[in-house]
Enzyme design. Structure first.
Site, PDB file in Angstrom:
ATOM      1  N   ASP A   1       0.433   3.783   1.699  1.00 28.67           N
ATOM      2  CA  ASP A   1       0.398   4.357   3.050  1.00 28.67           C
ATOM      3  C   ASP A   1       1.816   4.688   3.540  1.00 28.67           C
ATOM      4  O   ASP A   1       2.705   3.830   3.489  1.00 28.67           O
ATOM      5  CB  ASP A   1      -0.273   3.357   3.996  1.00 28.67           C
ATOM      6  CG  ASP A   1      -0.611   3.967   5.340  1.00 28.67           C
ATOM      7  OD1 ASP A   1      -1.803   4.031   5.670  1.00 28.67           O
ATOM      8  OD2 ASP A   1       0.331   4.379   6.056  1.00 28.67           O
TER       9      ASP A   1
ATOM     10  N   HIS B   1      -2.051  -3.841   5.069  1.00 23.08           N
ATOM     11  CA  HIS B   1      -1.921  -3.477   6.484  1.00 23.08           C
ATOM     12  C   HIS B   1      -3.290  -3.280   7.112  1.00 23.08           C
ATOM     13  O   HIS B   1      -4.249  -2.930   6.431  1.00 23.08           O
ATOM     14  CB  HIS B   1      -1.073  -2.209   6.625  1.00 23.08           C
ATOM     15  CG  HIS B   1      -1.684  -0.981   6.002  1.00 23.08           C
ATOM     16  ND1 HIS B   1      -2.335  -0.012   6.738  1.00 23.08           N
ATOM     17  CD2 HIS B   1      -1.775  -0.583   4.710  1.00 23.08           C
ATOM     18  CE1 HIS B   1      -2.772   0.931   5.916  1.00 23.08           C
ATOM     19  NE2 HIS B   1      -2.455   0.616   4.686  1.00 23.08           N
TER      20      HIS B   1
ATOM     21  N   CYS C   1      -6.336   0.011   6.860  1.00 17.75           N
ATOM     22  CA  CYS C   1      -6.034   0.635   5.567  1.00 17.75           C
ATOM     23  C   CYS C   1      -7.154   1.603   5.158  1.00 17.75           C
ATOM     24  O   CYS C   1      -8.330   1.230   5.115  1.00 17.75           O
ATOM     25  CB  CYS C   1      -5.872  -0.445   4.498  1.00 17.75           C
ATOM     26  SG  CYS C   1      -5.469   0.209   2.863  1.00 17.75           S
TER      27      CYS C   1
ATOM     28  N   CYS D   1       0.845  -1.193   0.000  1.00 18.40           N
ATOM     29  CA  CYS D   1       0.000   0.000   0.000  1.00 18.40           C
ATOM     30  C   CYS D   1       0.882   1.245   0.000  1.00 18.40           C
ATOM     31  O   CYS D   1       1.982   1.240   0.541  1.00 18.40           O
ATOM     32  CB  CYS D   1      -0.913   0.004   1.227  1.00 18.40           C
ATOM     33  SG  CYS D   1      -2.061   1.416   1.262  1.00 18.40           S
TER      34      CYS D   1
ATOM     35  N   ARG E   1       3.068   4.866   6.295  1.00 19.10           N
ATOM     36  CA  ARG E   1       3.577   4.140   7.462  1.00 19.10           C
ATOM     37  C   ARG E   1       4.115   2.753   7.127  1.00 19.10           C
ATOM     38  O   ARG E   1       4.691   2.087   7.979  1.00 19.10           O
ATOM     39  CB  ARG E   1       2.447   3.986   8.507  1.00 19.10           C
ATOM     40  CG  ARG E   1       1.930   5.308   9.035  1.00 19.10           C
ATOM     41  CD  ARG E   1       0.596   5.130   9.731  1.00 19.10           C
ATOM     42  NE  ARG E   1      -0.451   4.692   8.806  1.00 19.10           N
ATOM     43  CZ  ARG E   1      -1.722   4.452   9.171  1.00 19.10           C
ATOM     44  NH1 ARG E   1      -2.089   4.627  10.423  1.00 19.10           N
ATOM     45  NH2 ARG E   1      -2.601   4.056   8.269  1.00 19.10           N
TER      46      ARG E   1
HETATM   47 CO    CO Z   1      -3.461   1.280   3.038  1.00 20.66          CO
END
Ligand code: CO
Length: 240
Positions: free
Chosen positions: A43, A97, A100, A41, A45
């Site tokens: 993302d 994750h 999400c 992803c 993090r």
């Molecule tokens: Co995500």
């Protein structure tokens, strides 16, 4: 606003790398030879190198919102072809994750953005099995269950891409994995499926069956979300 502070940090990082390992960058200047491809992803993090504890040069990476594998995605297909045929990676890891935002969006009602086209396969899985998902009363657990199922679905899609099938036909060693990362504890969990051949792919139960009967992750920490879904899912399953 100037971004000079980022250049300052970059210089500090490069100097620290060289201090610990004087040949680090001269080694990097040679050809990269990672044995892992990470499909994850976007993302901020969930950065592959950081969560794997790996240095530059050790993992080839493709990231997009909610780690979706569209079999018409030119970006992903080109990355996979290069990774498999030139780098000869031995493992492809689809890593999503918990929590999400893309999955959360797919389980909502808003369909006004481009990202809703991107998330369409997840939306369709949700709609198809809506009673099972809606039986999970905790909205966080509901999103987390779909985070897991999405990974399982995307690993199956990777296994259906001709570049992967052709590698298996050639006898090339190529293992596919489905992992999930906990942003709240920094831990990776092996969720599956793990696939190393077309025969193993074809022997898998369908993603629809997996929605009805969630399996335990093969290793790692198990979240309460799965148990909550197991109870809800079993009840609805027997009524069908
Ligand atoms: Co995500």
């Amino acid at each position: 606003m100037s971004l000079d502070h980022l250049f300052d940090r970059n210089v500090a990082w490069a100097q620290a790398k060289t201090r610990d390992d004087p040949n680090f960058f001269s080694r990097m200047a040679g050809q990269q030879s990672p044995k892992l491809l990470w499909i994850g992803c976007s993302d901020s993090r969930v950065t592959a190198n950081d969560v794997l504890g790996l240095d530059p040069g050790e993992v080839f990476v493709q990231r997009n919102i909610a780690n979706v594998v569209h079999t018409s995605d030119m970006n992903l297909l080109a990355v996979m072809e290069y990774a498999i045929e030139i780098l000869e990676v031995e493992h492809i890891i689809v890593c999503g994750h918990y929590g999400c935002g893309g999955i959360q969006r797919a389980l909502g009602d808003d369909r006004s953005a481009l990202v809703d086209h991107w998330l369409q396969p997840i939306v369709m899985l949700y709609r198809k099995h809506r009673p099972l998902f809606d039986a999970i009363t905790d909205p966080i657990a509901r999103v987390n269950r779909m985070c897991e199922l999405n990974i399982e679905m995307q690993v199956r899609r990777v296994a259906s891409i001709p570049t992967v099938e052709n590698a298996w036909v050639r006898g090339q060693k190529l293992h596919l994995h489905g992992w999930i990362y906990g942003v709240e504890d920094g831990l990776l969990r092996d969720l599956g499926p793990t696939i190393a051949s077309a025969a193993e792919r074809d022997a898998l139960v369908s993603i629809d069956d997996r929605v009805r009967q969630p399996a335990e992750p093969t290793s790692g920490v198990r979240l309460h979300a799965i148990e909550a879904f197991g109870r809800a899912g079993a009840g609805n399953c027997c009524e069908r």
